[in-house]
Motif scaffolding. Structure first.
Motif, PDB file in Angstrom:
ATOM      1  N   ASP A   7       0.811  -1.227   0.000  1.00  0.00           N
ATOM      2  CA  ASP A   7       0.000   0.000   0.000  1.00  0.00           C
ATOM      3  C   ASP A   7       0.839   1.270   0.000  1.00  0.00           C
ATOM      4  OD1 ASP A   7      -2.490  -1.382   0.049  1.00  0.00           O
ATOM      5  OD2 ASP A   7      -2.229  -1.734   2.193  1.00  0.00           O
ATOM      6  N   GLU A  16       3.091   4.328  -1.916  1.00  0.00           N
ATOM      7  CA  GLU A  16       3.277   5.064  -3.168  1.00  0.00           C
ATOM      8  C   GLU A  16       4.765   5.249  -3.356  1.00  0.00           C
ATOM      9  OE1 GLU A  16       0.867   8.331  -4.267  1.00  0.00           O
ATOM     10  OE2 GLU A  16      -0.757   7.800  -2.917  1.00  0.00           O
ATOM     11  N   SER A  55      10.182  -1.850 -10.639  1.00  0.00           N
ATOM     12  CA  SER A  55       8.820  -1.325 -10.505  1.00  0.00           C
ATOM     13  C   SER A  55       7.795  -2.452 -10.447  1.00  0.00           C
ATOM     14  CB  SER A  55       8.496  -0.386 -11.671  1.00  0.00           C
ATOM     15  OG  SER A  55       9.278   0.790 -11.617  1.00  0.00           O
ATOM     16  N   SER A  65       5.351  -3.403  -7.417  1.00  0.00           N
ATOM     17  CA  SER A  65       3.916  -3.460  -7.668  1.00  0.00           C
ATOM     18  C   SER A  65       3.344  -4.799  -7.233  1.00  0.00           C
ATOM     19  CB  SER A  65       3.642  -3.219  -9.153  1.00  0.00           C
ATOM     20  OG  SER A  65       2.267  -3.342  -9.446  1.00  0.00           O
ATOM     21  N   LYS A  99       1.881   1.222  -5.257  1.00  0.00           N
ATOM     22  CA  LYS A  99       1.425   2.024  -6.387  1.00  0.00           C
ATOM     23  C   LYS A  99       2.648   2.763  -6.912  1.00  0.00           C
ATOM     24  CE  LYS A  99      -3.172   2.720  -4.392  1.00  0.00           C
ATOM     25  NZ  LYS A  99      -4.157   3.726  -3.889  1.00  0.00           N
ATOM     26  N   ARG A 101      -1.997  -2.962 -13.596  1.00  0.00           N
ATOM     27  CA  ARG A 101      -1.602  -2.565 -12.242  1.00  0.00           C
ATOM     28  C   ARG A 101      -1.499  -1.039 -12.141  1.00  0.00           C
ATOM     29  NH1 ARG A 101       0.514  -6.574  -8.788  1.00  0.00           N
ATOM     30  NH2 ARG A 101      -0.467  -8.530  -9.402  1.00  0.00           N
ATOM     31  N   PRO A 102      -1.596  -0.478 -10.933  1.00  0.00           N
ATOM     32  CA  PRO A 102      -1.488   0.979 -10.766  1.00  0.00           C
ATOM     33  C   PRO A 102      -0.033   1.444 -10.889  1.00  0.00           C
ATOM     34  CG  PRO A 102      -1.804  -0.071  -8.632  1.00  0.00           C
ATOM     35  CD  PRO A 102      -1.947  -1.146  -9.655  1.00  0.00           C
ATOM     36  N   ILE A 103       0.421   1.541 -12.139  1.00  0.00           N
ATOM     37  CA  ILE A 103       1.772   2.006 -12.442  1.00  0.00           C
ATOM     38  C   ILE A 103       1.665   3.117 -13.481  1.00  0.00           C
ATOM     39  CG2 ILE A 103       4.087   1.407 -13.250  1.00  0.00           C
ATOM     40  CD1 ILE A 103       3.460  -1.511 -12.622  1.00  0.00           C
ATOM     41  N   ARG A 104       2.231   4.269 -13.169  1.00  0.00           N
ATOM     42  CA  ARG A 104       2.312   5.363 -14.143  1.00  0.00           C
ATOM     43  C   ARG A 104       3.663   5.250 -14.846  1.00  0.00           C
ATOM     44  NH1 ARG A 104       1.966  10.777 -11.193  1.00  0.00           N
ATOM     45  NH2 ARG A 104       2.074  11.586 -13.326  1.00  0.00           N
ATOM     46  N   TYR A 154       5.720  10.829  -1.256  1.00  0.00           N
ATOM     47  CA  TYR A 154       5.829   9.405  -1.546  1.00  0.00           C
ATOM     48  C   TYR A 154       6.207   8.658  -0.276  1.00  0.00           C
ATOM     49  CZ  TYR A 154       5.698  10.424  -6.548  1.00  0.00           C
ATOM     50  OH  TYR A 154       5.311  10.823  -7.793  1.00  0.00           O
TER      51      TYR A 154
END
Length: 287
Positions: free
Chosen positions: A116, A118, A130, A134, A139, A165-168, A188
């Motif tokens: 959980d 960032e 990454s 993840s 995130k 997945r929540p990856i930018r 972060y």
């Protein structure tokens, strides 16, 4: 500051350092074996029968040029895995194979703190770190100046079944992106940065480690707060001491409390168990 720590990457199913010596290292990447230059392997070989699929022959300059010589046909790319994360290996023109296996202890350490969270990954390259974070519940914001590297990271995410997945995935200059995040008031839980000695951003921005690392870390400090969990800095191929980057991290992040660790990263040779040094690191953690 505490004594220097050595973090050792142990062999796993899809990677291992088979042997080293005479300025070379002999590795396995899945079913493919390669020989690459390694100036720190000053000792004698353990094995006399190296028979790699490919050898990297360095150029005559000091800028990392060279070429791969294939002794047998090698696929353009092939699948490897670490845990649930799959990724592509390939014979890149930069003498490595698209990821850095000595990062494994750092990945494992961050995964323990990633649930959980960032997390910002600067100079994220092809995304193995990454994706592993993840997979552990983080995130991710993944930043690299190379469009090709970020495309490779997306391909690795798809290969792993992690495309949703929540990856930018962001193509940008690390310094510019971090400065904008500071101006936006972002925070972060963790930051990973693996800067090169020299590089260029997508708009021709020049990165020089000795000049630009300290200002970038100062901006990273502004992205962490009293509830943040970690920062990991790794440095390769540069005449810089672990003590130097450790002091820099201590000065910038010491006000957060917690612990700063400093030292060397190494990989364990399968033939004899000796340790081959690869990089230096400094990391801060809340615990």
């Amino acid at each position: 500051m505490t004594a220097l720590t050595t973090l050792v990457a142990e062999p796993w199913a899809d990677w291992g350092l088979i042997d080293s010596g005479g300025g070379l290292k002999f590795e396995r990447y899945g079913a493919v074996t390669v020989v690459r230059p390694e100036p720190q392997a000053m000792w004698a070989l353990a094995l006399a029968d190296w028979d790699p699929d490919a050898t990297f022959v360095p150029g005559s300059d000091e800028e990392g040029g060279g070429r791969w010589v294939e002794h047998r046909p090698v696929p353009r790319d092939w699948d490897l895995a670490r845990g649930a994360v799959k990724f592509y290996a390939s014979l890149t023109p930069f003498r490595h194979l698209g990821f850095f296996p000595d990062m494994a202890p750092q990945w494992d350490w961050m995964r323990e703190r990633a649930s959980d969270a960032e997390v910002l990954n600067l100079f994220g390259y092809t995304g193995v770190g990454s994706l592993l974070l993840s997979d552990a519940g983080a995130k991710m914001v993944h930043v690299d100046a190379s469009k090709k590297s970020v495309e490779g990271a997306r391909a690795n995410a798809a290969l792993s079944g992690m495309a949703d997945r929540p990856i930018r995935w962001i193509v940008d200059d690390a310094r510019k992106f971090t400065a904008r995040e500071v101006r936006r008031g972002r925070r972060y839980d963790g930051i990973l940065l693996d800067p090169p000695k020299f590089g260029r951003g997508p708009e021709g921005e020049v990165w020089r480690l000795e000049e630009d690392l300290a200002p970038l870390l100062a901006d990273c400090r502004q992205l962490l707060d009293a509830d943040s969990r970690f920062l990991v800095l790794t440095v390769y191929a540069v005449r810089m001491s672990a003590l130097a980057i450790g002091e820099l991290v201590t000065q910038l992040f010491g006000d957060l409390g917690g612990t700063v660790e400093v030292g060397e990263m190494a990989v364990r040779e399968e033939s004899r168990g000796l340790l081959l040094p690869t990089a230096i690191f400094a990391r801060w953690s809340r615990d």
